[in-house]
Design a protein around this motif. Sequence first.
Motif, PDB file in Angstrom:
ATOM      1  N   ASP A 156      65.919  52.313 -10.984  1.00  0.00           N
ATOM      2  CA  ASP A 156      67.040  51.645 -10.613  1.00  0.00           C
ATOM      3  C   ASP A 156      68.255  52.774 -11.275  1.00  0.00           C
ATOM      4  OD1 ASP A 156      66.574  50.557 -13.013  1.00  0.00           O
ATOM      5  OD2 ASP A 156      67.811  48.608 -12.253  1.00  0.00           O
ATOM      6  N   THR A 157      67.867  53.637 -12.279  1.00  0.00           N
ATOM      7  CA  THR A 157      68.898  54.361 -12.920  1.00  0.00           C
ATOM      8  C   THR A 157      69.744  55.296 -11.872  1.00  0.00           C
ATOM      9  OG1 THR A 157      67.368  54.619 -14.568  1.00  0.00           O
ATOM     10  CG2 THR A 157      69.100  55.993 -14.807  1.00  0.00           C
ATOM     11  N   ASP A 158      70.826  55.439 -12.312  1.00  0.00           N
ATOM     12  CA  ASP A 158      71.784  56.294 -11.694  1.00  0.00           C
ATOM     13  C   ASP A 158      71.540  57.541 -11.657  1.00  0.00           C
ATOM     14  OD1 ASP A 158      74.021  57.438 -10.276  1.00  0.00           O
ATOM     15  OD2 ASP A 158      75.750  56.272 -10.941  1.00  0.00           O
ATOM     16  N   VAL A 159      70.993  58.207 -10.333  1.00  0.00           N
ATOM     17  CA  VAL A 159      70.657  59.741 -10.264  1.00  0.00           C
ATOM     18  C   VAL A 159      71.860  60.708 -10.803  1.00  0.00           C
ATOM     19  CG1 VAL A 159      69.821  61.703  -9.031  1.00  0.00           C
ATOM     20  CG2 VAL A 159      68.764  59.003  -8.638  1.00  0.00           C
ATOM     21  N   HIS A 160      72.983  60.308  -9.923  1.00  0.00           N
ATOM     22  CA  HIS A 160      74.012  61.379 -10.104  1.00  0.00           C
ATOM     23  C   HIS A 160      74.553  61.199 -11.625  1.00  0.00           C
ATOM     24  CE1 HIS A 160      77.853  63.397  -9.393  1.00  0.00           C
ATOM     25  NE2 HIS A 160      78.292  62.514  -9.892  1.00  0.00           N
ATOM     26  N   LEU A 161      74.644  60.216 -11.993  1.00  0.00           N
ATOM     27  CA  LEU A 161      75.096  59.954 -13.527  1.00  0.00           C
ATOM     28  C   LEU A 161      74.100  61.005 -14.507  1.00  0.00           C
ATOM     29  CD1 LEU A 161      76.614  57.183 -15.472  1.00  0.00           C
ATOM     30  CD2 LEU A 161      74.303  57.705 -16.254  1.00  0.00           C
ATOM     31  N   LYS A 162      72.729  60.687 -14.352  1.00  0.00           N
ATOM     32  CA  LYS A 162      71.689  61.290 -15.310  1.00  0.00           C
ATOM     33  C   LYS A 162      71.882  62.733 -15.150  1.00  0.00           C
ATOM     34  CE  LYS A 162      69.969  57.920 -17.640  1.00  0.00           C
ATOM     35  NZ  LYS A 162      70.195  57.988 -19.049  1.00  0.00           N
ATOM     36  N   ALA A 163      71.903  63.216 -13.644  1.00  0.00           N
ATOM     37  CA  ALA A 163      71.981  64.619 -13.531  1.00  0.00           C
ATOM     38  C   ALA A 163      73.242  65.388 -14.005  1.00  0.00           C
ATOM     39  CB  ALA A 163      72.177  64.787 -11.881  1.00  0.00           C
TER      40      ALA A 163
END
Lengths: 199, 199
Positions: free
Chosen positions: A150-157
Amino acid sequence: MGISERKHRQLEQVRTAILAQSWQIIEEEGWEALSIRRIADAIEYSTPVVYKHFESKEAIRSAFSQEGYALLANRLLKAKTACDSPTDQLMALSNTYWAFAQEHPKHYQIMYGLGIPTCEMVRETREILEVSNVFHETIEAAIQASKQPDTDVHLKAMTFWSILHGLIAMGMISGPGDPQTAKRILEDATAGFIKALMG
Amino acid sequence: MGISERKHRQLEQVRTAILAQSWQIIEEEGWEALSIRRIADAIEYSTPVVYKHFESKEAIRSAFSQEGYALLANRLLKAKTACDSPTDQLMALSNTYWAFAQEHPKHYQIMYGLGIPTCEMVRETREILEVSNVFHETIEAAIQASKQPDTDVHLKAMTFWSILHGLIAMGMISGPGDPQTAKRILEDATAGFIKALMG
DNA sequence: TACTTTTGCTGACAGTGTTAACTTTTGTAC
DNA sequence: GTACAAAAGTTAACACTGTCAGCAAAAGTA
């Protein structure tokens, strides 16, 4: 009526010449050595001809920026598809991004730095998006395979991209320091990021 | 013989005026709006007077860069000493670095970006070193307190710095996007780095 | 051949960083 | 207080920059 086609071809030829000669100047003497008059000299036309093909100098810069992002997106995609697991893919992206900046420093500087116009990067958006997408998709797959789906994709990208850019920018600022060390920093940072991502 | 002292004071006054007026122009219209003639106009002297105090425009840029690094070093040091544990200190450094870039974007751009002269950052070295030292010392302490006390300090310090710079640079490039998100990216990246560092 | 459109050029405007040469002011010594 | 030297400040130029209006020449069309 091949006449207008020939004209079109000739126009295209001048446009290509502008870009080619401009690039030669940039490669040899840097972006700041590029001037409309020098371009005109190089293509053996007068200055207003350059403006027939490019609205402004900024448009020329933008063209190279676009080209750079397209090139980068291509290489990232190739490197990615050569790997299977998302973590390997991320590592490959990191290495490829780094290699691109090393092999095309002028392109990289035009794409990012220059900082000058605080970014009229509107027309090159498409190409930037392609690069952005590669990061997003790979990160997405990695997250799915991780222990925190459930990690935020945009944040990690964005984090990933920022780390890569930061390392390269710092390397470019502090001059040609030991590239061996730089590479180690990159790998260390990437490994740390992947580890944190996968849990 | 207070006469030469008065002269010295007057000289100093002009120098200060140059910097003050320059900074006003930079704050209001950006670095690219700053020209020697505009400075001369603002201080009500002719252009060569500016060159009596600064060898070149680059020297003026350098002065602001120096100022920026000194300011940053100060804030980092303050923030650091307000915390006890190395990990808290690192978190504080991260937040402070970020805050500095937000509150002094023009300074930050002059210190880093502009990229233009690919860096004649020789005279501002001292101030940069102070910033660098804060990072190194804090990282060193953190490593000592970590589970891998043989970690390369320089490598980790550069990684930390690069991550911070990368996040800020990307934020500045992509315009004033949601600062909430940006802050979250920063915290996420910093937390990840600290976790990897402490093992 | 006469006319129109495209093409390209000259020359200018308003700037830029920088500096040589000249003038004015200022301080010192007689 | 005047004569001279040194410092401070000025003007005017050089060699550039991006950009564009207005004009000349070439090319295509009728």
